[in-house]
Design an enzyme around this catalytic site. Structure first.
Site, mmCIF file in Angstrom:
data_model
loop_
_atom_site.group_PDB
_atom_site.id
_atom_site.type_symbol
_atom_site.label_atom_id
_atom_site.label_comp_id
_atom_site.label_asym_id
_atom_site.label_seq_id
_atom_site.Cartn_x
_atom_site.Cartn_y
_atom_site.Cartn_z
ATOM 1 N N CYS A 12 0.803 -1.230 0.000
ATOM 2 C CA CYS A 12 0.000 0.000 0.000
ATOM 3 C C CYS A 12 0.832 1.275 0.000
ATOM 4 O O CYS A 12 0.290 2.356 -0.217
ATOM 5 C CB CYS A 12 -0.932 0.004 1.214
ATOM 6 S SG CYS A 12 -2.101 -1.377 1.235
ATOM 7 N N HIS A 34 12.581 1.436 4.989
ATOM 8 C CA HIS A 34 12.416 0.019 4.635
ATOM 9 C C HIS A 34 12.926 -0.843 5.782
ATOM 10 O O HIS A 34 14.077 -0.750 6.185
ATOM 11 C CB HIS A 34 13.184 -0.300 3.356
ATOM 12 C CG HIS A 34 12.657 -1.487 2.617
ATOM 13 N ND1 HIS A 34 12.442 -2.707 3.207
ATOM 14 C CD2 HIS A 34 12.273 -1.628 1.319
ATOM 15 C CE1 HIS A 34 11.970 -3.558 2.308
ATOM 16 N NE2 HIS A 34 11.850 -2.930 1.153
ATOM 17 N N HIS A 72 -2.197 19.940 6.743
ATOM 18 C CA HIS A 72 -3.087 18.841 6.344
ATOM 19 C C HIS A 72 -2.341 17.508 6.434
ATOM 20 O O HIS A 72 -1.152 17.432 6.139
ATOM 21 C CB HIS A 72 -3.608 19.058 4.922
ATOM 22 C CG HIS A 72 -4.186 20.421 4.696
ATOM 23 N ND1 HIS A 72 -5.422 20.801 5.168
ATOM 24 C CD2 HIS A 72 -3.673 21.513 4.063
ATOM 25 C CE1 HIS A 72 -5.657 22.049 4.832
ATOM 26 N NE2 HIS A 72 -4.612 22.507 4.170
ATOM 27 N N HIS A 121 -2.614 6.918 5.214
ATOM 28 C CA HIS A 121 -3.187 5.777 4.490
ATOM 29 C C HIS A 121 -4.365 5.165 5.239
ATOM 30 O O HIS A 121 -4.248 4.771 6.400
ATOM 31 C CB HIS A 121 -2.106 4.724 4.254
ATOM 32 C CG HIS A 121 -2.644 3.417 3.751
ATOM 33 N ND1 HIS A 121 -3.452 3.327 2.643
ATOM 34 C CD2 HIS A 121 -2.498 2.150 4.219
ATOM 35 C CE1 HIS A 121 -3.779 2.062 2.444
ATOM 36 N NE2 HIS A 121 -3.218 1.331 3.379
ATOM 37 N N ASN A 151 -10.493 0.695 1.868
ATOM 38 C CA ASN A 151 -9.037 0.688 1.687
ATOM 39 C C ASN A 151 -8.749 0.463 0.208
ATOM 40 O O ASN A 151 -8.839 -0.657 -0.284
ATOM 41 C CB ASN A 151 -8.414 -0.406 2.545
ATOM 42 C CG ASN A 151 -6.897 -0.448 2.446
ATOM 43 O OD1 ASN A 151 -6.300 0.196 1.579
ATOM 44 N ND2 ASN A 151 -6.263 -1.205 3.311
#
Length: 516
Positions: A243, A322, A406, A410, A443
């Protein structure tokens, strides 16, 4: 979520996620100094440009104050002083060369578009449960489990699923999956091209990201073929990146635009539902069915200076984190077969902890780049006191509301949004775009950030100079951020978006408490 697979009929009755694992780790309890140092490393890496820019401005401002007599005197002085002429000329050439070499090309977001499926694709909770029951694939216990997940997910009654999943019986096949991909991609791109009036032949970079559907020819090749893009286009197809792949695509486009002058980059973010619907009874795989929905977005970026006047945003920062080197992080979201050979995406019970750690790392790295100096000094002072001098003082959590107007977080699920709101001390107003996107569209994977930004625009919230923080996380495990600065005040009355004609219905009341 239970890590082991379960054969049909062998239903685990324990909670999917133990209460202790449903929450993100408290950001205040531990901050690793190496990630703070990494943030300052990024700052110093770009420091030459940051230093040279004001230096050039100061020199230009000083020269502008010279009178004609001052310039004449300076010329007469230099005319008879060869060494001064050489030194001044060399210094001027060096500074100008250094400035233009280190100055990155600006990356503008000209416009973006989010795909809104047609009404026949709408899937209420009742339709979802009816279709799930009609498949005959799920035990009664797991049908009840899905019903509870759905009720507590934060999704509303107007999310969308592809035709192949809603059919009775379902028809998941390659043809239907391609059909879904074409509808989503071409729908978003058509609207974007209509907004920008850009000739497809002028697009020099194409990046498509879709995690679970990677056919041959690729999705990017489908776009090239459909719009007859030019033969020397730089085309990329990112798969299996979860995602957070949308921001990876933006980061890739940024680096390409920094090296290739005077062009456009088209980024397409989406996920494909048709071939990734799970028809088994492993509860760790059933959650995905309840959360993921149909959607996608197309984004047009450019480094043309002429595009600045009509672009909506300028890209300020991208920070990628990562955690794949850690086995626990690497394996917390995995596409695999269950004990009966049915393929699905397993969500491990460590998911929330892993997501929290990646999020904390990314935020800690981003902080030095975006926070005001006052916040950085307070944070750094308390961190040094705790880490080096072992002082028993309360950790200071920087106020990111001073850095951004703002937030686009996700919309992976309600529980995650609840925890991020608490840890970053955000208000309901800041979380509203993420919550309403989850409620209205579900989602939609990597494209959810753009539905959220479109929500803020539709509400008339985006003013010139406002800063927006997009943050997403996904399998691997990765957490990525992008920071945008608004170049104009967005007029919601003239902007076509997926929230058109219904934005007045939002926000709606969605309970925050989530217990699964």
């Amino acid at each position: 979520m239970e890590g082991k697979t379960m054969a049909e009929g062998n239903v685990e009755q324990k909670p999917l996620i133990p209460p202790s694992d449903r929450k993100l780790p408290d950001f205040k309890k531990s901050v690793k100094l190496k990630y703070v140092k990494l943030g300052y490393h990024y700052l110093i890496t770009h420091g030459m440009y940051l230093f040279l820019s004001p230096l050039v401005v100061v020199i230009a401002a000083q020269i502008s104050t010279f009178s004609l007599q001052d310039l004449r005197n300076l010329w007469e002085h230099l005319q008879y002083n060869l060494i001064s002429v050489i030194i001044c000329s060399t210094l001027l050439v060096f500074l100008l060369t250094l400035y233009f070499m280190t100055r990155p090309r600006p990356v503008y977001l000209v416009n973006f578009s989010c795909y809104k499926p047609e009404d026949p694709r709408k899937c209420t909770k009742r339709i979802f449960m009816d279709r799930s029951k009609l498949t005959g694939s799920f035990t009664e216990e797991n049908l009840e489990f899905q019903r509870k997940i759905l009720e507590r997910s934060g999704l509303g009654e107007q999310t969308y699923l592809p035709e192949a999943v809603l059919n009775v019986p379902p028809n998941p096949c390659m043809e239907e999956a391609r059909k879904e991909a074409e509808i989503v991609m071409f729908g978003a791109i058509d609207e974007l091209l209509a907004k920008t009036n850009v000739n497809p032949k002028d697009i020099g970079i194409l990046i498509v990201n879709c995690s679970l559907f990677n056919p041959t020819p690729s999705l990017s090749a489908m776009v090239v073929n459909h719009y007859k893009l030019r033969g020397n286009i730089l085309s990329y197809n990112l798969g299996g990146m979860g995602c957070s792949a949308g921001l990876i695509s933006v980061d890739l486009a940024k680096h390409l635009l920094h090296t290739i002058p005077n062009t456009y980059a088209l980024v397409i973010s989406m996920e494909n539902i048709t071939l990734n619907w799970y028809f088994g009874n492993d509860r760790s795989k059933l959650v995905s069915n309840c959360l993921f929905r149909m959607g996608g977005a197309a984004i047009l970026l450019s480094n043309k200076r002429s595009e600045r006047r009509r672009s909506k945003y300028q890209l300020v920062h991208t920070v990628r984190t990562h955690k794949g080197a850690d086995d626990k992080c690497f394996g917390c979201i995995t596409q695999e077969e269950d004990s009966t050979g049915k393929i699905g995406v397993t969500l491990s019970k460590e998911l929330m902890a892993v997501a929290g750690d990646a999020l904390k790392t990314n935020i800690t790295t981003l902080g030095p780049l975006v926070l005001p100096t006052s916040e950085q000094l307070l944070f750094f002072a308390t961190l040094v006191g705790r880490k080096l001098f072992k002082m028993k003082i309360k950790p200071y959590i920087p106020d990111f509301k001073l850095a951004f107007e703002h937030f686009c977080i996700h919309a992976g699920g309600r529980a995650v949004l609840d925890e991020i709101e608490k840890n970053l001390q955000l208000s309901d107003w800041h979380m509203e775009p993420s919550r309403m996107t989850l409620y209205r569209f579900g989602n939609t994977s990597s494209s959810s950030l753009w539905y959220e930004l479109a929500y803020s625009e539709a509400k008339g919230r985006i003013k010139k100079g406002d800063r927006t923080w997009q943050i997403a996380f996904g399998s691997g495990f990765k957490c990525n951020s992008a920071v945008w600065r608004a170049l104009t005040t967005v007029n919601p009355k003239t902007e076509k978006s997926p929230w058109m004609n219904e934005i007045h219905e939002f926000p709606v009341d969605v309970p925050k408490v989530s217990r699964i």
